[in-house]
Design an enzyme around this catalytic site. Structure first.
Site, PDB file in Angstrom:
ATOM      1  N   LYS A  82       0.884  -1.265   0.034  1.00  0.00           N
ATOM      2  CA  LYS A  82       0.036   0.005  -0.145  1.00  0.00           C
ATOM      3  C   LYS A  82       0.738   1.389   0.022  1.00  0.00           C
ATOM      4  CE  LYS A  82      -4.083   2.015   2.584  1.00  0.00           C
ATOM      5  NZ  LYS A  82      -4.874   1.946   3.581  1.00  0.00           N
ATOM      6  N   SER A 157      -9.459   2.215   2.427  1.00  0.00           N
ATOM      7  CA  SER A 157      -8.443   3.203   1.856  1.00  0.00           C
ATOM      8  C   SER A 157      -7.586   2.083   1.131  1.00  0.00           C
ATOM      9  CB  SER A 157      -7.886   3.980   2.579  1.00  0.00           C
ATOM     10  OG  SER A 157      -7.009   3.155   3.834  1.00  0.00           O
ATOM     11  N   SER A 181     -10.854   0.148   6.654  1.00  0.00           N
ATOM     12  CA  SER A 181      -9.768   0.102   5.149  1.00  0.00           C
ATOM     13  C   SER A 181      -8.875  -1.184   4.855  1.00  0.00           C
ATOM     14  CB  SER A 181      -8.791   1.360   5.627  1.00  0.00           C
ATOM     15  OG  SER A 181      -9.211   2.528   5.151  1.00  0.00           O
TER      16      SER A 181
END
Length: 476
Positions: A82, A157, A181
């Protein structure tokens, strides 16, 4: 086996084949890159890519396997990281124009462990700006789309990670979770994702001290999820809240026969779509088939608990971004500005109240856990929302009722408030839009092994390969 089939091969099976010398890390990384060339223009799961460097590392891993040398836990696997956590010497953009030229000067603890375990970082995965919302779009990288239906979001996210796994461009991916997320994108993309107990996985300052925030794994199978979690977890010299001793979770299938499981269809107050409710109830039958006893309960929570969550998030999360955003507000996304705006009205009393609300919530949940080993509920109230949703101005409706565009369609936030409760999101079925739905498997405080054991038992009945090349529509 075709390259596409190789790209979707579970990570643990790829490792088995590496050791058996029936598959090489070079073939594995080539398959991921080939798949990315086919789908990335549409999916947009990646930010920066390192394909040439990944191939060089794959060749080194191939030599180790060929020579029969000792190999590490993730040796030769392509891991999507990420674009929020850091790797020294590489860009970390946090999905923001304000950080487009930033190059990391250190490596985040979980990334340090992934690299030391032999994971090959072939790409960084997209995130909304500073991970401030639950869909994935930013001014810097644009809109990330759901491989099952590109009109809809892969969630956020950690949406780039989920989109990559669902489209077959990574073997495993990292994520982080401050309001859902990891679990939201796991649900929308048909994956397994673990929000571990706070402190189980080490993190960077200052958010290692925010009890809502954790790093964790996303994967296509429960066994792969556990594989990555066992690499990530354990105490770290730079994180004083990281738990000791390290908890290694077994990936061996163990029975859950006789376990009593509580079921809440909506946590007391969420509006739930018919698709999600139907799929959740079918998932409960899977647990019954595994020998568990499942009973519906009333937790007693009401919608006002979400005000406590926002008081916490605005105070810490919004406050941490305020100085940067206020320098040039037009540079930032509406959802980032909204979080910072909330920080301007925050105060110590509101922050304290958020903690008091969480304690009241747990007093209710503890009554359930006095009788039951786990709690199951949906992960999201809708399969997904439009890909360009911003969590601020987008209108979201469930059963004809308009809900809050940020937290009205997700059932994840309460378990960030109850941060010592580990949660796995597991796939439960499909909505009419073609997008998957998910369930949350919630455990007693610090009982990460319980939720993972239940996920393995659930998958054993349901079968692996929920996200597979046979099911994912061809991306055009």
């Amino acid at each position: 086996m075709t390259k596409t089939e190789l790209a979707y091969l579970p990570a643990y099976k790829s490792l088995e084949m590496f050791k058996a010398k029936t598959l090489s890390p070079v073939e594995h990384i080539e398959a991921l890159i080939d798949r990315a060339s086919a789908v990335e223009p549409k999916v947009n799961a990646f930010t920066n890519t390192y394909f040439d460097e990944a191939m060089d590392k794959a060749r080194l891993a191939e030599k180790k396997y060929a020579a029969g040398k000792p190999t590490r836990k993730l040796e030769g696997l392509g891991i999507g990281i990420k674009d929020e956590s850091e790797i020294r010497g590489l860009p970390t953009t946090n999905g923001s124009l304000a950080m487009k030229d930033y190059v990391a000067t250190h490596t985040s603890p979980v990334n340090e462990r992934i690299l030391r375990a032999g994971g090959i970082v072939h790409a960084r995965t997209a995130t909304p700006e500073f991970s401030c919302t639950v869909t994935t779009n930013s001014k810097l990288w644009g809109i990330t789309r759901n491989p099952w239906n590109p009109e809809l979001s892969p969630g956020g996210s950690s949406g780039g990670s989920s989109a990559s796994l669902a489209s077959g461009t990574s073997a495993l991916c990292s994520g982080s979770d401050i309001g859902g997320s990891i679990r939201i994108p796991a649900s929308t993309c048909g994956l397994y994702g673990l929000k571990p107990t706070f402190g189980r996985n080490p993190a960077d300052s200052p958010f290692n001290l925010d009890q809502y925030a954790v790093d964790g794994p996303l994967a296509r199978t429960a066994k792969d999820m556990i594989l990555l979690q066992n690499v990530m977890c354990g105490p770290h010299k730079d994180d004083m809240v990281s738990l000791r001793p390290k908890l290694s979770i077994s990936s061996k299938l163990q029975p859950i026969k006789g376990w009593k499981i509580a079921y809440s269809p909506n946590l007391g107050f969420y509006e739930i779509s018919d698709d999600v409710r139907r799929n959740t109830e079918e998932a409960l039958d899977t647990f019954r088939d595994a020998g568990a006893v499942v009973e519906q309960v009333d937790i007693g929570w009401t919608e006002d608990i979400l005000a406590g969550a926002m008081q916490h998030l605005e105070h810490l999360f919004g406050g941490s971004l305020a100085e940067l955003v206020n320098e040039n507000p037009k540079t930032f996304m509406p959802y980032t500005r909204a979080l910072v705006d909330g920080a301007t009205t925050s105060n110590a009393a509101k922050f304290l109240e958020a903690g008091e609300i969480a304690n009241r919530m747990y007093s209710e949940l503890s009554k359930v856990f006095a009788k039951y080993r786990l709690l199951i509920c949906p992960t999201t109230a809708l399969p997904s929302v439009p890909a360009d949703s911003d969590g601020v101005s987008t209108q979201i409706f469930i059963n004809g009722q308009r809900v809050h565009p940020l937290h009205g369609w997700i059932l994840t936030v309460p378990f960030n408030m109850l941060c010592r409760c580990p949660v796995v999101s597991a796939p439960s079925g499909f909505g009419q839009s073609g997008v998957p739905t998910g369930i949350q498997i919630v455990g007693h405080t610090y009982r990460d092994q319980d939720v993972c054991r239940a996920a393995l038992a659930y998958e054993a009945v349901r079968g692996e390969g929920f996200a597979s090349p046979e099911k994912i529509p061809k991306m055009r």
